[in-house]
Design a protein around this motif. Structure first.
Motif, PDB file in Angstrom:
ATOM      1  N   SER A 162       0.930  -1.174   0.195  1.00  0.00           N
ATOM      2  CA  SER A 162      -0.013  -0.001   0.046  1.00  0.00           C
ATOM      3  C   SER A 162       0.831   1.222  -0.127  1.00  0.00           C
ATOM      4  O   SER A 162       0.353   2.404   0.329  1.00  0.00           O
ATOM      5  N   TYR A 164       1.722   3.578  -2.183  1.00  0.00           N
ATOM      6  CA  TYR A 164       1.290   3.930  -3.520  1.00  0.00           C
ATOM      7  C   TYR A 164       2.145   5.064  -4.151  1.00  0.00           C
ATOM      8  O   TYR A 164       2.275   5.155  -5.346  1.00  0.00           O
ATOM      9  N   CYS A 190      -2.571   2.237  -9.608  1.00  0.00           N
ATOM     10  CA  CYS A 190      -1.731   3.026  -8.518  1.00  0.00           C
ATOM     11  C   CYS A 190      -2.382   4.405  -8.199  1.00  0.00           C
ATOM     12  O   CYS A 190      -2.537   4.829  -7.059  1.00  0.00           O
ATOM     13  N   LYS A 193      -5.844   4.192  -6.699  1.00  0.00           N
ATOM     14  CA  LYS A 193      -5.678   4.010  -5.221  1.00  0.00           C
ATOM     15  C   LYS A 193      -5.624   5.009  -4.326  1.00  0.00           C
ATOM     16  O   LYS A 193      -5.582   5.137  -3.293  1.00  0.00           O
ATOM     17  N   GLN A 194      -4.866   6.010  -5.091  1.00  0.00           N
ATOM     18  CA  GLN A 194      -4.465   7.386  -4.556  1.00  0.00           C
ATOM     19  C   GLN A 194      -5.535   8.421  -4.567  1.00  0.00           C
ATOM     20  O   GLN A 194      -5.841   9.622  -4.085  1.00  0.00           O
TER      21      GLN A 194
END
Length: 285
Positions: A162, A164, A190, A193-194
């Protein structure tokens, strides 16, 4: 040996003879008995019969049986009996095994070590390409391709932790060196995920437009489409980061720290490292 026997060995891709290694390959490829093959591979290793091949083949069979931990310990225990030129391929096998059984920290450490060896010229010996082998076939791999491949693996490992932001730095670097659609998908994930949906969309939309090498691959195109559909389920946050250049200092500092770990200062660097030394300038372009 009769022509019929020779044809049998060609068809089944097994070596000739009656040694433990030959019997192990017969059990693996002809009898389809992986457990018996592992026992015979062990015997081959212990008797010094084609140790390098026996160790690699045994590890592959163990991986197929989800016995990755045993495969890792076997490689660590017996790689000292293998010649120097086989150590790189054993490292590649270890990276795959670490990934398979979730030993992420060890995977990251080994990838960084391989990148450092490339930088120091110990893998490519200062040459632009090297000969690799996969499924019995030889092919040429460039410095750029190998570094990008390793960075792709490293980015995925950081994703599993995690982390990222670091994963993003690594993926962008990999894409600068030798871009491909699979790493573009991972970079897009990625960014998702942010919570940076606009940035992710820009990366992923390049794949259907076939602006990224490998975009013709159906799996990559389907994955990009799925990720783009997923973005539609979210509203971009009003205060979200829309431009990676806004994080210049953090990204550059993080990259410099990573590169210091991978590549100690030396008088002569491979050209590829000269090309990617200024991360800020490349992002600005």
């Amino acid at each position: 040996m009769s022509s019929k026997d020779q044809l049998f060995h060609v068809i089944h891709k097994v070596p000739q003879g009656h040694t433990p290694y030959v019997k192990a390959k017969h059990a693996q490829l002809v009898e389809k008995d992986p457990e018996a093959a592992i026992v015979l591979f062990w015997k081959a290793i212990n008797t010094g019969d084609r140790v390098e091949s026996a160790l690699k083949d045994m590890a592959v069979v163990m991986k197929q049986l989800n016995r990755c931990e045993q495969a890792i310990e076997a490689i660590k225990s017996f790689r000292g009996r293998c010649p120097k030129q086989s150590q790189e391929s054993l490292d590649n096998l270890l990276i795959d095994l670490y990934k398979k059984c979730g030993r992420v920290d060890e995977q990251i450490d080994l990838i960084k070590r391989k990148l450092r060896l490339i930088y120091q010229g110990e893998i490519f010996n200062g040459k632009p390409t090297k000969t690799a082998r996969s499924h019995g076939k030889k092919f040429q791999v460039s410095v750029q391709q190998e570094i990008s491949r390793l960075l792709g693996n490293l980015g995925w490992a950081y994703m599993q932790k995690s982390n990222y932001l670091t994963a993003e730095v690594v993926y962008r670097k990999a894409q600068m060196i030798d871009p491909d659609a699979n790493k573009a998908c991972n970079l897009g994930l990625c960014l998702i995920k942010q919570g940076r949906y606009d940035d992710a969309r820009k990366v992923l939309e390049e794949i259907p437009k076939r602006k990224v090498p490998g975009s013709e691959d159906t799996r990559a195109r389907n994955r990009a489409a799925e990720l783009l559909m997923g973005i539609k389920a979210f509203e971009p946050p009003a205060s979200g980061i829309s431009d990676i250049l806004g994080l210049d200092d953090d990204l550059v500092n993080g990259l410099e720290q990573l590169m210091n770990e991978w590549a100690p200062v030396r008088s002569k660097r491979l050209p590829i490292f000269e090309e990617i030394s200024s991360f800020r300038d490349q992002l600005a372009c």
